[in-house]
Design an enzyme around this catalytic site. Structure first.
Site, PDB file in Angstrom:
ATOM      1  N   ASP A  91       0.831  -1.201   0.000  1.00  0.00           N
ATOM      2  CA  ASP A  91       0.000   0.000   0.000  1.00  0.00           C
ATOM      3  C   ASP A  91       0.870   1.258   0.000  1.00  0.00           C
ATOM      4  O   ASP A  91       2.075   1.218   0.304  1.00  0.00           O
ATOM      5  CB  ASP A  91      -0.886  -0.041   1.264  1.00  0.00           C
ATOM      6  CG  ASP A  91      -2.179   0.739   1.109  1.00  0.00           C
ATOM      7  OD1 ASP A  91      -2.294   1.504   0.153  1.00  0.00           O
ATOM      8  OD2 ASP A  91      -3.065   0.572   1.975  1.00  0.00           O
ATOM      9  N   ASP A 148     -10.567   2.278  -3.425  1.00  0.00           N
ATOM     10  CA  ASP A 148     -11.105   2.084  -2.079  1.00  0.00           C
ATOM     11  C   ASP A 148     -12.618   2.155  -2.079  1.00  0.00           C
ATOM     12  O   ASP A 148     -13.245   1.897  -1.053  1.00  0.00           O
ATOM     13  CB  ASP A 148     -10.560   3.163  -1.130  1.00  0.00           C
ATOM     14  CG  ASP A 148      -9.285   2.688  -0.447  1.00  0.00           C
ATOM     15  OD1 ASP A 148      -8.931   1.512  -0.607  1.00  0.00           O
ATOM     16  OD2 ASP A 148      -8.644   3.510   0.232  1.00  0.00           O
TER      17      ASP A 148
END
Ligand code: DGJ
Length: 745
Positions: free
Chosen positions: A479, A549
């Site tokens: 990430d 997301d």
């Protein structure tokens, strides 16, 4: 496939039978651009394509020749200042302050195959017969700099890969202030430009604009390729649609700052440029040092946007992505992020994993919160050792228990970041990017580690390697959750600060390379607050990326549709999440959540134990379904059918067809239920016209030609009378997957 050099006309012709790329050595020794497009026959002389004309006011290079001016000649890798007034492909500053360049053709080589780039991601070949490469050397005798322009043409893909290398031979060195990967002068401006814009949670929404005079551009100066714009643009003719017409695609194989621009000049030439953004970039080259640009890819199709996309999809799947998972169906996973966020312990995780196993899921992924003292997003990034309060048996203990259940185990890292409240930061406060005597901004309470420094990268790599060696880990989610600011390296001379943003990305690539070499069985998924680093560069290391997301299926229609223009389905991380959705609070039926997520790598991102028994039964069926069809979805030919970016956006449709055309899956999604609508048919594509297909839902056998030429009915003729009660298959947010199977007699 050939690359020819015609010595009498000094012209180069690259062709693979479908596309041609032509250049010439101009009178002044620079390279001129002649043509890029559908293949044309090879001829000795195409110099008339230059269309040299006298243009008043133009600076002319030669006495007695009013036609030769760089102001209006279509060029290959132009510089500013010797007649050309447009944006240049590169700028070199000499020690005496001069910024004029004069790179003259010196030699070239043509060879089979393709070389690797230095520390950079790039397309590759597995055998030399797959591609031909042309390397042209140009020299500026005054600056004493060599320029190597490299062009690779592939046999199987209608793509040209380019990069440029500068080598300095000057005692005093030089400074590069701009070094684009690609510049291409197209002879007219009758194009529409498609770009992929957005923000966090609404990445890669397609926007279209007609080219007009001046510069139109998309870019990132955020240190990552970004969710705001993508390093991929399309030029298409106005009459081109998904399945026919002329379309050019330009993709940068790079994950940092970029500029993608088209400058239309007053003579209707469109100069396309793609490369590292020149802002905050400068590269001092001392004697014998070199700089190589990232790779840029150009693709051309006469078969519309789908044709162009498929060229990139297949190239990216087969000759950009690497590793054991390149050709494998991707594991169906459950990720605990939206299920638990930071609030978990070993027992809770094991409970989800047990249910996952029962439902047929193949991998458990432990997301953020397992390390240091991390219980929220204020601490511990950089402390890559387990939080023993939450996980008393560590990652190894947990991973062993999960693998003993028969599941694979995956783990989340955010290697490039640290928090002020971390052991790493306390030990090395100078390891973050921050400018002396200035406030340093945080993003999500975190700071960016200076990955331009080898010691920083090495130390994070050591911590990661320890965890990955000790525990049975099959997957890593890498990430990256903030954009860069106050960029300055504390281990770098003032004159070299312009290198830092690019060197940072090289550091990211170096760590990826170290880990994939050491752990070839690990599947990497890249992520940057969702899809803020969804680019071709990342796909070289991580064959899949977390697309967004935003896990709401309706929002995902646009995000995944937009992403499909430049990237394959096998690269798109897509999960079924809980309702009400955590980003939109929308309640989308479970079947639609799955019908959208199937067109990606597929998984779940919720607490499976909170599903009802009926829902768990549905999940079992979904997982079975995906196991049966994931190979077709992830490796078949993908076609966009109905765009959520056109008309009112209420309907989206796409399909995949297996390589042998025996199976096709059509996804049909309708956001709002309207009443008493007109008849709707969708013409399919990519089928075998002469084959009979059984169409599920309709339960009919229909020939491919009918399905493609007449289309097939998806009419939603609900009349709204009470007799048609809501039955879970009508109403808002509905979808269907039609399965078409060739009928074997
Ligand atoms: C951002 C990612 O996109 C999410 O999927 C999740 O991993 C969080 N970060 C965790 O902090």
């Amino acid at each position: 496939m050939f690359i020819k050099y015609h010595s009498s006309s000094k012209e180069f012709h690259l062709s693979n039978g479908n596309i041609s790329y032509l250049m010439t050595v101009l009178k002044n020794g620079h390279l001129g651009q002649l043509y890029f497009g559908k293949a044309i026959r090879d001829q000795e002389d195409y110099s008339h394509l230059l269309e040299l004309r006298p243009r008043p006011m133009a600076p002319c290079a030669y006495k007695g020749d009013l036609a030769f001016s760089l102001e209006h000649i279509k060029q290959e890798y132009p510089s500013y200042g010797s007649g050309d007034m447009r944006d240049p492909a590169f700028t070199i500053e000499m020690n005496n302050g001069s910024r004029i360049s004069d790179f003259v053709y010196q030699s070239h080589v043509i060879y089979q195959g393709k070389k690797k780039l230095e520390g950079l991601p790039a397309t590759y070949v597995e055998s030399d017969e797959e591609a031909l490469t042309l390397e042209i050397t140009l020299v500026d005798e005054v600056a004493k700099v060599e320029m190597l322009l490299s062009y690779t043409i592939f046999k199987e893909y209608d793509v040209i890969a380019r990069n440029t290398k500068f080598i300095c031979h000057h005692e005093d060195g030089v400074k590069l202030d701009r070094a684009m990967s690609l510049s291409l002068d197209l002879p007219d401006a009758a194009y529409e430009m498609l770009e992929f814009t957005g923000a966090w949670a609404r990445e890669r929404n397609m926007k279209k604009r007609k080219l007009t005079h001046g510069i139109q551009s998309v870019y990132s100066m955020r240190g990552c390729s970004s969710s705001n714009y993508n390093p991929f643009i399309i030029l298409k003719r106005e009459n081109a649609d998904e399945n026919q017409g002329e379309v050019l695609g330009f993709s940068l194989v790079y994950s940092g700052n970029f500029l993608a621009q088209v400058e239309v000049d007053t003579y209707e030439v469109s100069r396309v440029m793609l490369g590292i953004h020149p802002n905050n970039f400068s590269w001092v080259l001392n004697k014998n040092e070199s700089f190589q640009t990232p790779e840029a890819l150009l693709t051309y199709s006469r078969n519309g946007l789908n044709g162009m996309s498929q060229q990139l999809h297949h190239l990216f799947q087969k000759r950009l992505a690497r590793g054991e998972y390149r050709d494998q169906p991707r594991p169906i996973l459950v990720n605990n992020w939206e299920g638990t966020y930071f609030d978990f312990n070993e027992e809770k995780i094991l409970n989800i994993a047990r249910t996952a196993k029962k439902l047929g899921i193949e991998m458990f992924v432990l997301d953020d919160g397992w390390f240091g003292k991390r219980n929220d997003d204020h601490s511990s990034l950089g402390d890559w050792y387990p939080n023993l309060e939450k996980l008393p048996n560590g990652i190894t203990g947990l991973a062993n228990k999960i693998t003993e259940m028969g599941l694979k185990f995956g783990l989340w890292f955010e290697p490039e970041m640290t928090n002020e409240d971390s052991d790493l930061y306390r030990a090395h406060p100078d390891w973050i990017l921050s400018t002396p005597n200035r406030r340093v901004s945080h993003g999500r309470n975190q700071y960016i580690l200076d990955f331009s420094r080898k010691e920083v990268v090495d130390s994070i790599g050591d911590m990661m390697e320890k965890i990955l060696s000790e525990a049975p880990i099959s997957y890593v989610k890498w990430d990256m959750n903030r954009c860069m600011s106050e960029v300055y390296s504390h281990d770098c001379l003032p004159m070299n600060q312009g290198k830092v943003m690019h060197q940072y990305i090289l550091g990211v690539y170096a760590l990826y390379e170290r880990l994939i070499q050491k752990f070839p069985h690990i599947l990497f998924e890249s992520c940057a607050s969702g899809g803020a680093r969804f680019d071709a560069g990342m796909l070289y290391y991580a064959p899949q990326a977390w697309t967004s997301d935003d896990t709401d299926a309706i929002e995902r229609l646009k995000i995944q549709y937009g992403t499909s223009y430049g990237y394959p389905i096998s690269s798109m991380g897509s999960h079924v999440s809980a309702i009400p959705n955590h980003q939109t609070f929308r309640n989308v039926p479970l079947c639609t959540r799955a019908n959208v997520a199937y067109f990606g790598t597929f998984g779940y991102e919720l607490d499976l134990n909170k599903l009802s028994e009926v829902e768990q039964e549905q999940v079992i069926e979904q997982v079975k379904w995906m196991k049966e069809y994931r190979n077709v979805i992830q490796y078949g030919d993908f076609y966009r059918l109905v765009s959520p970016f056109e008309k009112d956006g209420n309907v989206t449709s796409w399909m995949v067809v297996s390589k042998d055309k025996s199976i096709a899956l059509v996804g049909y999604y309708r956001t709002l239920q309207h009443v008493n609508l007109g008849y709707v048919k969708i013409p399919l594509v990519g089928l075998d016209p002469d084959s009979l297909y059984h169409v599920s839902i309709h339960d009919r056998n229909l020939y491919g030609d009918e399905l493609m030429n007449v289309g097939f009915s998806v009419s939603d003729a609900m009349s709204g009378e009470n007799k048609e009660k809501y039955n879970g298959e009508n109403g808002d947010f509905q979808s269907r997957i039609y399965i078409l199977k060739k009928v074997v007699n």
